[in-house]
Design an enzyme around this catalytic site. Sequence first.
Site, PDB file in Angstrom:
ATOM      1  N   SER A 779       0.800  -1.226   0.000  1.00  0.00           N
ATOM      2  CA  SER A 779       0.000   0.000   0.000  1.00  0.00           C
ATOM      3  C   SER A 779       0.829   1.271   0.000  1.00  0.00           C
ATOM      4  O   SER A 779       0.284   2.362  -0.102  1.00  0.00           O
ATOM      5  CB  SER A 779      -0.968  -0.009   1.178  1.00  0.00           C
ATOM      6  OG  SER A 779      -0.250   0.076   2.365  1.00  0.00           O
ATOM      7  N   LYS A 822      -6.657   3.549   8.636  1.00  0.00           N
ATOM      8  CA  LYS A 822      -5.710   4.498   8.045  1.00  0.00           C
ATOM      9  C   LYS A 822      -6.283   5.916   8.049  1.00  0.00           C
ATOM     10  O   LYS A 822      -5.602   6.884   8.388  1.00  0.00           O
ATOM     11  CB  LYS A 822      -5.388   4.077   6.607  1.00  0.00           C
ATOM     12  CG  LYS A 822      -4.486   2.842   6.533  1.00  0.00           C
ATOM     13  CD  LYS A 822      -4.306   2.401   5.108  1.00  0.00           C
ATOM     14  CE  LYS A 822      -3.359   1.215   5.005  1.00  0.00           C
ATOM     15  NZ  LYS A 822      -3.264   0.710   3.647  1.00  0.00           N
TER      16      LYS A 822
END
Length: 888
Positions: A779, A822
Amino acid sequence: MASGSAIQIPSRLPLLLTHEGVLLPGSTMRSSVDSPRNMQLVRSRLLKGTSLKSTIIGVIPNTSDPASDCDELPSLHRIGTAALAVQVVGSNWPKPHYTLLITGLCRFQILQLLKEKPYPVAEVEQLDRLEQFTNQTKSEEELGELSEQFYKYAVQLVEMLDMSVPAVAKLRRLLDNLPREALPDVLTSIIRTSNQEKLQILDAVSLEERFKKTIPLLVRQIEGLKLLQKTRKRKQDDDKRVVAIRPIRRINHVPGTAEDEEEDEDHDDIVMLEKKIKTSSMPEQALKVCVKEIKRLKKMPQSMPEYALTRNYLELMVELPWNKSTKDRLDIRAARILLDNDHYAMEKLKKRVLEYLAVRQLKNNLKGPILCFVGPPGVGKTSVGRSVAKTLGREFHRIALGGVCDQSDIRGHRRTYVGSMPGRIINGLKTVGVNNPVFLLDEVDKLGKSLQGDPAAALLEVLDPEQNHSFTDHYLNVAFDLSQVLFIATANTTSTIPPALLDRMEVIQVPGYTQEEKIEIAHRHLIPKQLEQHGLTPQQIQIPQVTTLDIITRYTREAGVRSLDRKFGAICRAVAVKVAEGHHKETKPDRSEVTEEDCREHVAEDAKTESISDAPDLALPPEMPILIDFHALKDILGPPMYEMEELRVFNLKGKYFADRKGFNTSHRVLKDIDTPQKDHELVSERLNQPGVAIGLAWTPLGGEIMFVEASQMDGEGQLTLTGQLGDVMKESAHLAISWLRSNAKKYQLTNASGSFDLLDNTDIHLHFPAGAVTKDGPSAGVTIVTCLASLFSGRLVRSDVAMTGEITLRGLVLPVGGIKDKVLAAHRAGLKRIIIPQRNEKDLEEIAMNVRQDLNFVTASCLDEVLNAAFDGGFSVKTGLEHLNSKL
Ligand code: ADP
């Protein structure tokens, strides 16, 4: 030396005087030698001599008292045995001595003593085994009857012994092979006789006399043996009887018999146990095993270690809830209310749990998948499990699997092992006492593996609805039906759960909480719980929401609320001290000494006595309720731990102080917090030069913001990566560089020497702080691209932007996991714009509205869009048209 053959002994023999027994011809004995005379004999004759003759000595039984052994030679027995010293062993411990192995050859008589010192030597006359005797067959005929009688006794005696012993069988053979005249000496030395009797046999020089004297000894030995055999037989019979009587006595116990009390008690226990087994509702197979075991137990002496083992086993079998269950209370509406009351937020989890319960309500025997709650620590996974048990009215039992690396922990040890135990599943069932509890398998992701087998494999059987109706614990060794048990598993991450196990579970992600959710949870659940635990009331302590926010942002760094809970615990403890002190000071203002009695007395007093004193004296009790403000926090918890990162609070400090007491609703708090002027100052500091970008990472402990730094230097086109990266992350870095190199002209990216080939004479270094933490995953791809684009374009990345997304070589942006965590991390850090992959847009729905409102989400499907969003004013692309125009 062949028996029967004639022997000729020397006419002069050194004499060995022995105290230990009498050596007869034809027998062997070990004799210890320690008197100076004998030692001298051994040294000068046996150890120095070289011929066979020198090893023949005369052995004279020393009848004098050994204690009075002195220099002077005692009077010697007239008859002795000439012997062959077969072996001499010397030793210095405990004192110097020799051990001789001597074999008797024949009788002799001393004719004349030739010398006395250093050891006696005599002139001797051989008395038997001479040639004239051995040839004298006549003697046998004359003694015929006597010798026959002797032989019979001898045979009888030997046959009474255990013929399976090799020495006895050999003796039996000897009886036939030896000449008859040798038998009296040999048998006398074997049977139980005193030294005196042996001496008499030695002195019996004539064969007839020797037979006559030996026969009574044989007869005595035979009688003795007969008696022994008789008593042995009786004892065996008795033993058998005792064993036979015991079980009967156990069942038909007659009270009042003079038996050992303890044994009686034990006996009662066993009767009770038997009764319990018979009345228990265990399945037929288990019952059969129990009946067999109790039968064995009855026969077993209590001192046997197996007795306790078998008894423990039977007790467990009786205690297990084979057929005992609680009745399910399945009211979905009530369940919803209960779940909502116990837990704030976590809507997705509660929704799924309610669905699961609803299906159970409709179809009672549900063989659905096992629920597995996956999320960071302290987000309420265990506590939801407990609530599920509560809503169903079932017993709850938690089985901690963290660090379990032995399959017998799950399945038990076989009963053959010392200290064997059932596994945790069966133990849990015994603890809860019903067969349909809720079992929470905590931390399934932390199961270990070792030489003792794989516990995950054992869990497969437990969790498989097709198999677990006949789960067999090794200790129990009979099947137990686990199909009624409701299993719920928890884990921090699915990545370490073995795939086969994961396959049997339905994973429900439980993400971390937003700050707003944490504030709500704190005030609805954590603070009231802590107050109750510390015996405090809201009249004594008040923690405003702004303080809670302070704790959340400056004292904790977590996705869940566990350490927040602990901080409240610390505050309550500190306040409890103040309250207790206040009691004392208020009621006994003039006493400086406090006795324990006083404290106890006053703590128990009514809250009314805690009224606030108006006097401004510091010695007086604190004003009630004690308000926990930032100063109090600092006093209790120490200086803030996360001052630097938590910009939001930092910037709003002054504002909060002005407003502190007036906070009532979390909404107001948040509104005020969310209008900061210089929110990103500290982040900007780190982003004030090209080559830095902020990424978003997911860890089992929740989301994190992550800075990515890049620099270029003269070199040979090397890429250096630091910060403990995993392989996937390294690949992302290579992908990013390749994509940028191939698009360098399009974006006008040049390295320090102005070349579009970015690696031309240039090395690139990428670093991911914090260097000590291992990082992996795809990511970070978009962040690396942005960071490098900034480096090679010389432009700064927007200071309020964070991003996440996987990249492909063609510049597409692929979706990633952990979006909620996140986003929350970015929100915590005060960032404003978040770039996420387009296909992750659906995940935004999970995020609370108020957080979403604060943030500006950019969804990107390709890297062009990412770069455009990451730089102020976009990231210009040099189009083909422009190029053409310039040419014109
Ligand atoms: P986990 O099992 O996820 O590590 P726990 O279930 O042990 O976490 O939760 C830790 C503490 O936080 C418990 O006291 C629990 O009651 C509390 N808690 C967590 N989430 C919530 C929530 N949403 N509402 C109320 N209390 C919560």
